[in-house]
Design a protein around this motif. Sequence first.
Motif, PDB file in Angstrom:
ATOM      1  N   THR A  34       0.860  -1.179   0.000  1.00 12.21           N
ATOM      2  CA  THR A  34       0.000   0.000   0.000  1.00 12.21           C
ATOM      3  C   THR A  34       0.897   1.230   0.000  1.00 12.21           C
ATOM      4  OG1 THR A  34      -0.173   0.351   2.400  1.00 12.21           O
ATOM      5  CG2 THR A  34      -1.655  -1.285   1.415  1.00 12.21           C
ATOM      6  N   TYR A  35       0.275   2.395  -0.067  1.00 12.34           N
ATOM      7  CA  TYR A  35       1.052   3.632  -0.094  1.00 12.34           C
ATOM      8  C   TYR A  35       1.590   4.021   1.279  1.00 12.34           C
ATOM      9  CZ  TYR A  35      -1.367   4.013  -4.562  1.00 12.34           C
ATOM     10  OH  TYR A  35      -1.862   3.762  -5.812  1.00 12.34           O
ATOM     11  N   ASN A  36       1.151   3.331   2.327  1.00 11.17           N
ATOM     12  CA  ASN A  36       1.612   3.728   3.660  1.00 11.17           C
ATOM     13  C   ASN A  36       1.993   2.548   4.550  1.00 11.17           C
ATOM     14  OD1 ASN A  36      -0.934   2.722   4.249  1.00 11.17           O
ATOM     15  ND2 ASN A  36      -1.845   4.736   4.542  1.00 11.17           N
ATOM     16  N   ASN A  37       2.110   1.335   3.982  1.00 10.81           N
ATOM     17  CA  ASN A  37       2.620   0.252   4.827  1.00 10.81           C
ATOM     18  C   ASN A  37       4.129   0.123   4.643  1.00 10.81           C
ATOM     19  OD1 ASN A  37       2.956  -1.188   2.420  1.00 10.81           O
ATOM     20  ND2 ASN A  37       1.570  -2.854   2.957  1.00 10.81           N
ATOM     21  N   GLU A  38       4.704  -0.940   5.149  1.00 11.80           N
ATOM     22  CA  GLU A  38       6.162  -1.066   5.112  1.00 11.80           C
ATOM     23  C   GLU A  38       6.709  -1.327   3.718  1.00 11.80           C
ATOM     24  OE1 GLU A  38       4.758  -4.850   7.317  1.00 11.80           O
ATOM     25  OE2 GLU A  38       3.873  -2.976   6.612  1.00 11.80           O
ATOM     26  N   TYR A  39       5.825  -1.445   2.737  1.00  6.43           N
ATOM     27  CA  TYR A  39       6.238  -1.619   1.339  1.00  6.43           C
ATOM     28  C   TYR A  39       5.860  -0.387   0.510  1.00  6.43           C
ATOM     29  CZ  TYR A  39       6.301  -6.386   3.117  1.00  6.43           C
ATOM     30  OH  TYR A  39       6.523  -7.500   3.877  1.00  6.43           O
ATOM     31  N   SER A  40       5.729   0.754   1.156  1.00  4.85           N
ATOM     32  CA  SER A  40       5.265   1.956   0.465  1.00  4.85           C
ATOM     33  C   SER A  40       6.237   2.434  -0.609  1.00  4.85           C
ATOM     34  CB  SER A  40       5.023   3.086   1.475  1.00  4.85           C
ATOM     35  OG  SER A  40       6.218   3.405   2.175  1.00  4.85           O
ATOM     36  N   ASN A  41       7.509   2.022  -0.526  1.00  5.76           N
ATOM     37  CA  ASN A  41       8.471   2.424  -1.565  1.00  5.76           C
ATOM     38  C   ASN A  41       8.218   1.723  -2.898  1.00  5.76           C
ATOM     39  OD1 ASN A  41       9.287  -0.031  -0.442  1.00  5.76           O
ATOM     40  ND2 ASN A  41      11.466   0.382  -0.711  1.00  5.76           N
ATOM     41  N   MET A  42       7.267   0.788  -2.941  1.00  2.00           N
ATOM     42  CA  MET A  42       6.867   0.192  -4.217  1.00  2.00           C
ATOM     43  C   MET A  42       5.969   1.129  -5.020  1.00  2.00           C
ATOM     44  SD  MET A  42       8.375  -2.759  -4.409  1.00  2.00           S
ATOM     45  CE  MET A  42       9.729  -1.816  -3.709  1.00  2.00           C
ATOM     46  N   LEU A  43       5.408   2.154  -4.363  1.00  2.00           N
ATOM     47  CA  LEU A  43       4.594   3.182  -5.031  1.00  2.00           C
ATOM     48  C   LEU A  43       3.346   2.595  -5.697  1.00  2.00           C
ATOM     49  CD1 LEU A  43       7.480   5.226  -6.722  1.00  2.00           C
ATOM     50  CD2 LEU A  43       6.474   5.560  -4.444  1.00  2.00           C
ATOM     51  N   MET A  44       2.922   1.437  -5.229  1.00  2.00           N
ATOM     52  CA  MET A  44       1.734   0.773  -5.767  1.00  2.00           C
ATOM     53  C   MET A  44       0.892   0.218  -4.630  1.00  2.00           C
ATOM     54  SD  MET A  44       3.294  -1.378  -9.048  1.00  2.00           S
ATOM     55  CE  MET A  44       4.744  -2.011  -8.163  1.00  2.00           C
ATOM     56  N   ASP A  45      -0.402   0.103  -4.895  1.00  2.00           N
ATOM     57  CA  ASP A  45      -1.312  -0.600  -3.997  1.00  2.00           C
ATOM     58  C   ASP A  45      -1.689  -1.894  -4.709  1.00  2.00           C
ATOM     59  OD1 ASP A  45      -3.938  -1.494  -2.872  1.00  2.00           O
ATOM     60  OD2 ASP A  45      -3.692   0.306  -1.644  1.00  2.00           O
ATOM     61  N   ILE A  46      -1.302  -3.023  -4.126  1.00  2.00           N
ATOM     62  CA  ILE A  46      -1.510  -4.324  -4.764  1.00  2.00           C
ATOM     63  C   ILE A  46      -2.210  -5.250  -3.775  1.00  2.00           C
ATOM     64  CG2 ILE A  46      -0.428  -6.303  -5.886  1.00  2.00           C
ATOM     65  CD1 ILE A  46       1.976  -4.463  -6.500  1.00  2.00           C
ATOM     66  N   ARG A  47      -3.303  -5.837  -4.220  1.00  2.00           N
ATOM     67  CA  ARG A  47      -4.075  -6.739  -3.364  1.00  2.00           C
ATOM     68  C   ARG A  47      -4.601  -7.905  -4.193  1.00  2.00           C
ATOM     69  NH1 ARG A  47      -6.553  -2.752   1.058  1.00  2.00           N
ATOM     70  NH2 ARG A  47      -5.237  -0.962   0.599  1.00  2.00           N
ATOM     71  N   VAL A  48      -4.837  -9.019  -3.519  1.00  3.52           N
ATOM     72  CA  VAL A  48      -5.425 -10.195  -4.150  1.00  3.52           C
ATOM     73  C   VAL A  48      -6.732 -10.488  -3.425  1.00  3.52           C
ATOM     74  CG1 VAL A  48      -5.108 -12.646  -4.698  1.00  3.52           C
ATOM     75  CG2 VAL A  48      -3.152 -11.078  -4.793  1.00  3.52           C
ATOM     76  N   TYR A  49      -7.755 -10.871  -4.204  1.00  3.60           N
ATOM     77  CA  TYR A  49      -9.076 -11.128  -3.620  1.00  3.60           C
ATOM     78  C   TYR A  49      -9.559 -12.517  -3.995  1.00  3.60           C
ATOM     79  CZ  TYR A  49      -9.280  -6.057  -2.980  1.00  3.60           C
ATOM     80  OH  TYR A  49      -9.010  -4.766  -2.618  1.00  3.60           O
ATOM     81  N   LYS A  50     -10.095 -13.233  -3.006  1.00  2.21           N
ATOM     82  CA  LYS A  50     -10.851 -14.448  -3.252  1.00  2.21           C
ATOM     83  C   LYS A  50     -12.322 -14.072  -3.219  1.00  2.21           C
ATOM     84  CE  LYS A  50      -7.564 -17.913  -1.588  1.00  2.21           C
ATOM     85  NZ  LYS A  50      -7.300 -19.013  -0.613  1.00  2.21           N
ATOM     86  N   ILE A  51     -13.018 -14.350  -4.318  1.00  2.00           N
ATOM     87  CA  ILE A  51     -14.414 -13.949  -4.442  1.00  2.00           C
ATOM     88  C   ILE A  51     -15.275 -15.201  -4.554  1.00  2.00           C
ATOM     89  CG2 ILE A  51     -16.021 -12.484  -5.690  1.00  2.00           C
ATOM     90  CD1 ILE A  51     -13.674 -11.064  -6.955  1.00  2.00           C
ATOM     91  N   LYS A  52     -16.302 -15.261  -3.763  1.00  2.00           N
ATOM     92  CA  LYS A  52     -17.200 -16.407  -3.811  1.00  2.00           C
ATOM     93  C   LYS A  52     -18.215 -16.256  -4.934  1.00  2.00           C
ATOM     94  CE  LYS A  52     -16.749 -17.373   1.140  1.00  2.00           C
ATOM     95  NZ  LYS A  52     -17.461 -17.512   2.443  1.00  2.00           N
TER      96      LYS A  52
END
Length: 275
Positions: A34-52
Motif C-alpha cells: 500500500t502507499y503507507n505500509n512497510e512496502y510503500s516504496n513500491m509506489l503501488m497498492d496491490i491486493r489479491v481477492y478471493k471472491i465467492k
Amino acid sequence: MSASLVGSEMCIRDRYKSFGYPEFNASGEQILTTYNNEYSNMLMDIRVYKIKADEERIFCREGEEIAILLLAGKITYIFDEQKKTVSRKDVFTEGPWCVHVCSNTKVIVKANSDAEILVQCTKNEKQFPAKLYAPKDVPWGYSCAGKFGNTAQRQVNTIFDYDTAPYSNMVLGEVINDRGNWSGYLPHYHPQPEVYYFKFDRPEGFGASFIGNDVFKSIDGSFAAIADSKTHPQAVAPGFLMYTCWMIRHFDNNPWLRQNCNEDERYIWLHDAKF
C-alpha cells in the motif's frame, strides 16, 4: 557514532521490507503493498481477492489507474458500458484476462464461480480508454531457451508496459518457471520498484528469491518487494511450477524499459559459456 544515531539509521534501514507472507483476511482480501505500509516504496497498492460465487466487488479510485487480473475462476467484468464474461482454469494452463482503466473509472467484478483476482493500482491522473486484455493479446513466449543449459528457460508474457501503454505508470506481466529452473537470470537490476507475487502448482511448492544479498523462501501467496536497484533472480525447486506476476512502477520521466535493464557484470561471461 552515538547509540541514538545508530538506532536512527537502523530505523531507516528497517522501514521497508523486501519480502512478505500475507494471509487472506475474513473478507477474502490479501494485502500486499500500500502507499503507507512497510512496502510503500513500491509506489503501488496491490491486493489479491478471493471472491465467492455470486459475489460482486466494485473498484474505482480517484487519481489512480487500476489493473484487475483474473488468476482463476469465472467472472464477469462490467466497465465503461462493456460487459464481458471470462474464465481461467488457473495461471499454469491458461493465459490472462485483465481490465486496465484510468482514474474514476468504475469496474464491477461479478463472480460466476469461486474466483481469485489480483488488483494493481498506482497514482495516475492521465485519462485513457479502458482496455480488456485477452489471452490472444498477450501470448506466452519462451525466454532463455537453449541458454545456460536450459536452466533459465521459462514462459513469459507482458500484459502491458511502456511500449504498449505509454499512458500508464505501471507494467504488468507473468512468468512461469519450468520445474527446477531460474527466472530473472542473469541477475539484473533497474531503479524502478518491482513486486513479484508467487503461486505454485502444488501447495507444498517452494522456491528461492534473491534480492541483493538476501535470500527468501518463496511459497504460494508470498511476494517480493524489490527496490534500490537490487538484483533479483528467482529459482523454483525441482518438481514444481512457479508462477510469478511481475509488476513495475515507472518513475516520473524515467520509465522502465526492457532494453534498459542492467545485468550484473560479474555474470555476463555466462552468455558465451558452454554447458
